[in-house]
Design a protein around this motif. Structure first.
Motif, mmCIF file in Angstrom:
data_model
loop_
_atom_site.group_PDB
_atom_site.id
_atom_site.type_symbol
_atom_site.label_atom_id
_atom_site.label_comp_id
_atom_site.label_asym_id
_atom_site.label_seq_id
_atom_site.Cartn_x
_atom_site.Cartn_y
_atom_site.Cartn_z
ATOM 1 N N VAL A 1 -13.902 3.750 2.288
ATOM 2 C CA VAL A 1 -13.908 4.079 3.499
ATOM 3 C C VAL A 1 -14.396 5.513 3.850
ATOM 4 C CG1 VAL A 1 -12.058 2.395 4.049
ATOM 5 C CG2 VAL A 1 -11.408 4.773 3.514
ATOM 6 N N LEU B 1 -8.834 -5.727 6.537
ATOM 7 C CA LEU B 1 -7.518 -5.362 7.288
ATOM 8 C C LEU B 1 -7.303 -5.236 8.705
ATOM 9 C CD1 LEU B 1 -6.586 -2.156 4.736
ATOM 10 C CD2 LEU B 1 -5.813 -4.581 4.541
ATOM 11 N N LEU C 1 0.677 -3.090 10.058
ATOM 12 C CA LEU C 1 1.089 -2.303 8.926
ATOM 13 C C LEU C 1 2.393 -1.722 9.107
ATOM 14 C CD1 LEU C 1 -2.404 -0.794 8.141
ATOM 15 C CD2 LEU C 1 -1.297 -2.596 6.710
ATOM 16 N N ASP D 1 -4.205 7.287 11.122
ATOM 17 C CA ASP D 1 -4.474 7.999 12.349
ATOM 18 C C ASP D 1 -2.962 8.776 12.690
ATOM 19 O OD1 ASP D 1 -7.089 7.347 12.631
ATOM 20 O OD2 ASP D 1 -6.411 5.585 13.672
ATOM 21 N N LYS D 2 -2.057 7.644 12.503
ATOM 22 C CA LYS D 2 -0.704 8.089 13.064
ATOM 23 C C LYS D 2 0.223 7.320 12.494
ATOM 24 C CE LYS D 2 0.106 7.154 17.184
ATOM 25 N NZ LYS D 2 1.179 6.821 18.351
ATOM 26 N N LEU D 3 1.578 7.926 12.016
ATOM 27 C CA LEU D 3 2.772 7.026 11.665
ATOM 28 C C LEU D 3 3.647 7.087 12.754
ATOM 29 C CD1 LEU D 3 3.072 8.597 8.060
ATOM 30 C CD2 LEU D 3 2.165 6.497 8.558
ATOM 31 N N ASP D 4 4.033 6.145 13.093
ATOM 32 C CA ASP D 4 5.496 6.137 14.211
ATOM 33 C C ASP D 4 6.759 5.776 13.379
ATOM 34 O OD1 ASP D 4 4.184 6.359 16.737
ATOM 35 O OD2 ASP D 4 3.947 4.390 17.152
ATOM 36 N N THR D 5 7.407 6.578 13.049
ATOM 37 C CA THR D 5 8.527 6.385 12.383
ATOM 38 C C THR D 5 9.898 6.721 13.459
ATOM 39 O OG1 THR D 5 8.720 8.668 11.587
ATOM 40 C CG2 THR D 5 7.947 6.827 10.375
ATOM 41 N N ALA E 1 -8.093 1.997 1.249
ATOM 42 C CA ALA E 1 -8.527 1.137 1.996
ATOM 43 C C ALA E 1 -8.593 1.372 3.464
ATOM 44 C CB ALA E 1 -7.768 -0.181 1.683
ATOM 45 N N ALA E 2 -7.865 2.639 3.765
ATOM 46 C CA ALA E 2 -7.723 3.019 5.254
ATOM 47 C C ALA E 2 -7.409 4.561 5.221
ATOM 48 C CB ALA E 2 -6.667 2.356 5.809
ATOM 49 N N ILE E 3 -7.931 5.199 6.449
ATOM 50 C CA ILE E 3 -7.508 6.390 6.919
ATOM 51 C C ILE E 3 -6.551 6.321 7.766
ATOM 52 C CG2 ILE E 3 -8.468 8.757 7.696
ATOM 53 C CD1 ILE E 3 -11.242 7.604 6.475
ATOM 54 N N MET F 1 0.710 -1.172 0.069
ATOM 55 C CA MET F 1 0.030 -0.068 0.007
ATOM 56 C C MET F 1 0.847 1.131 -0.043
ATOM 57 S SD MET F 1 -1.493 -2.699 1.331
ATOM 58 C CE MET F 1 -1.240 -2.745 3.271
ATOM 59 N N LEU G 1 5.548 0.320 8.031
ATOM 60 C CA LEU G 1 6.389 1.202 6.866
ATOM 61 C C LEU G 1 7.922 0.830 6.495
ATOM 62 C CD1 LEU G 1 6.092 4.967 8.271
ATOM 63 C CD2 LEU G 1 5.216 4.030 5.811
ATOM 64 N N GLY H 1 9.136 2.010 10.634
ATOM 65 C CA GLY H 1 7.897 2.400 11.486
ATOM 66 C C GLY H 1 6.698 1.685 11.344
ATOM 67 N N THR H 2 5.564 2.254 11.830
ATOM 68 C CA THR H 2 4.269 1.491 11.983
ATOM 69 C C THR H 2 3.195 2.575 11.542
ATOM 70 O OG1 THR H 2 5.117 0.029 13.588
ATOM 71 C CG2 THR H 2 2.889 0.140 13.314
ATOM 72 N N VAL H 3 2.286 1.882 10.899
ATOM 73 C CA VAL H 3 1.037 2.699 10.496
ATOM 74 C C VAL H 3 -0.035 2.449 11.428
ATOM 75 C CG1 VAL H 3 -0.451 3.641 8.586
ATOM 76 C CG2 VAL H 3 2.062 3.098 8.069
ATOM 77 N N TRP H 4 -0.652 3.479 11.803
ATOM 78 C CA TRP H 4 -2.071 3.243 12.730
ATOM 79 C C TRP H 4 -3.118 3.657 12.118
ATOM 80 C CZ3 TRP H 4 -1.204 0.156 16.888
ATOM 81 C CH2 TRP H 4 0.226 -0.109 17.167
ATOM 82 N N ALA H 5 -4.129 2.861 11.845
ATOM 83 C CA ALA H 5 -5.414 3.210 11.303
ATOM 84 C C ALA H 5 -6.498 2.686 11.548
ATOM 85 C CB ALA H 5 -5.199 2.846 9.649
ATOM 86 N N THR H 6 -7.563 3.326 12.082
ATOM 87 C CA THR H 6 -8.650 2.817 12.822
ATOM 88 C C THR H 6 -9.798 2.645 11.610
ATOM 89 O OG1 THR H 6 -7.980 4.296 14.863
ATOM 90 C CG2 THR H 6 -10.213 3.124 14.661
ATOM 91 N N ARG H 7 -9.955 3.542 10.954
ATOM 92 C CA ARG H 7 -11.115 3.420 9.885
ATOM 93 C C ARG H 7 -10.592 2.786 8.720
ATOM 94 N NH1 ARG H 7 -12.414 9.506 9.597
ATOM 95 N NH2 ARG H 7 -10.378 9.672 10.041
ATOM 96 N N LYS H 8 -10.640 1.577 8.564
ATOM 97 C CA LYS H 8 -10.142 0.882 7.438
ATOM 98 C C LYS H 8 -11.082 -0.286 6.959
ATOM 99 C CE LYS H 8 -7.263 -1.727 10.843
ATOM 100 N NZ LYS H 8 -6.011 -1.634 11.392
ATOM 101 N N ASP H 9 -10.778 -0.802 5.731
ATOM 102 C CA ASP H 9 -11.508 -1.988 5.186
ATOM 103 C C ASP H 9 -11.436 -3.183 6.275
ATOM 104 O OD1 ASP H 9 -12.614 -3.152 2.248
ATOM 105 O OD2 ASP H 9 -11.571 -4.784 3.473
ATOM 106 N N VAL I 1 3.841 0.752 2.263
ATOM 107 C CA VAL I 1 3.345 0.140 3.533
ATOM 108 C C VAL I 1 3.089 -1.321 3.175
ATOM 109 C CG1 VAL I 1 1.065 0.362 5.285
ATOM 110 C CG2 VAL I 1 2.201 2.340 4.297
ATOM 111 N N CYS I 2 3.527 -2.045 4.235
ATOM 112 C CA CYS I 2 3.506 -3.729 4.251
ATOM 113 C C CYS I 2 2.737 -4.178 5.180
ATOM 114 C CB CYS I 2 4.674 -4.250 4.020
ATOM 115 S SG CYS I 2 5.877 -3.603 2.723
ATOM 116 N N VAL I 3 1.795 -5.218 5.022
ATOM 117 C CA VAL I 3 1.583 -6.275 6.024
ATOM 118 C C VAL I 3 2.578 -6.923 6.475
ATOM 119 C CG1 VAL I 3 0.061 -8.060 6.394
ATOM 120 C CG2 VAL I 3 -1.019 -6.152 5.322
#
Lengths: 88, 88, 88, 88, 88
Positions: A47, C19, C24, A83-87, A79-81, A1, C26, C8-16, C42-44
């Motif tokens: 979404v 998912l 997720l 909220d936050k990126l932790d880098t 496919a997603a909105i 993604m 980075l 890093g890591t991606v946080w997303a509450t509203r999603k398909d 962005v990878c699973v």
């Protein structure tokens, strides 16, 4: 993604039957620090993302794996909105 | 999907049987402000787009998800004619 | 597959729906000498990779060929953690 | 599909069983005015194109939608020989 | 398919179950004159290519069309070892 930012909406009356009723959003690809990239893609929105929001969009055949896009001529879907990126 | 502008037509007599009868349009990729990009793609036209019109084209396996292109060796199809872009 | 480094890591509450529950990450694409490329995907994460680790990620429809991602709107998955590169 | 020009032939004895008997052509991507692009792709030739001819080639999973390439490890196929481009 | 040169091997202990037993080769994309391109891809090797050999590799879903890679999370496979390029 890929990370993107919704920058607008596309209006099209004449289109493939299977695209009817789908919201088409203009999405600019962005870097992980939020800065713009030059590439802009038109995505189906699954979404409910609004203009200005940071999103993840899925491309290729995987973009047809949402309920809204299955078996349709769609190669990009939000496919997603984010909220936050932790880098680090 | 990607924004493009129809800039011409491709004529080919010798071709795969499954491409017979399909209209092949030259489509230049464009930016969201209408300016040209350098990439030009040959698309099957499933919506009757004319030269000069702004269109959305679909690429990859999703380009085979229209009635006109199903199961054919087609990797790009015009799926909509753009009326208007709302950008902010 | 492509070499990358988890950044890093991606946080997303509203999603398909499909998912939900997937981590997720980075991932920055890197060269074979470990230096950074500009592209971030962005990878699973199917293998439990931590930030800073060098990984292989798979893109496109092949990214749906893990148990975790099958039939989901996922176009990039971390499929291996790299121990060593032998280059000559 | 993309415009290209056949610039040569690839010879390979050791190859996947399913590639046996397929003609592999070197194809340089070209612009709509006939000028060269830098990218060169190796395509299976399903239409008998000769060196110097302008062709359309199909990429990705759609390249497996010809009789000659079905279910084979082929990601690029020449699907048409171009007679003429009408551009405006 | 794309021309490449095998430049090394990737070792990974922690990986998706379906990648176990597959040889992962580092392949640098090359031009038709043998000169290097910047892109390096990790390919499953289905033909026993050694370091330094010129190969053809297949990408995307077509990379899953060899016996060795079927239904696996693999998006690049070496499908042939090049003997000779005839260019004009």
């Amino acid at each position: 993604m890929v990370l993107g930012k919704v920058i607008g909406t596309v209006w099209a009356t004449r289109k493939d039957e299977q695209l009817k009723g789908l919201k088409l959003q203009l999405v600019r690809e962005i870097n992980e620090d939020g800065s713009d990239k030059s590439r802009v893609v038109v995505c189906v929105d699954s979404v409910g993302a609004g203009v200005g929001e940071t999103v993840l969009f899925v491309q290729g055949s995987s973009a047809r794996q949402t309920e809204m896009t299955r078996n349709k001529p769609v190669d990009a879907v939000i496919a997603a909105i984010v909220d936050k990126l932790d880098t680090q």
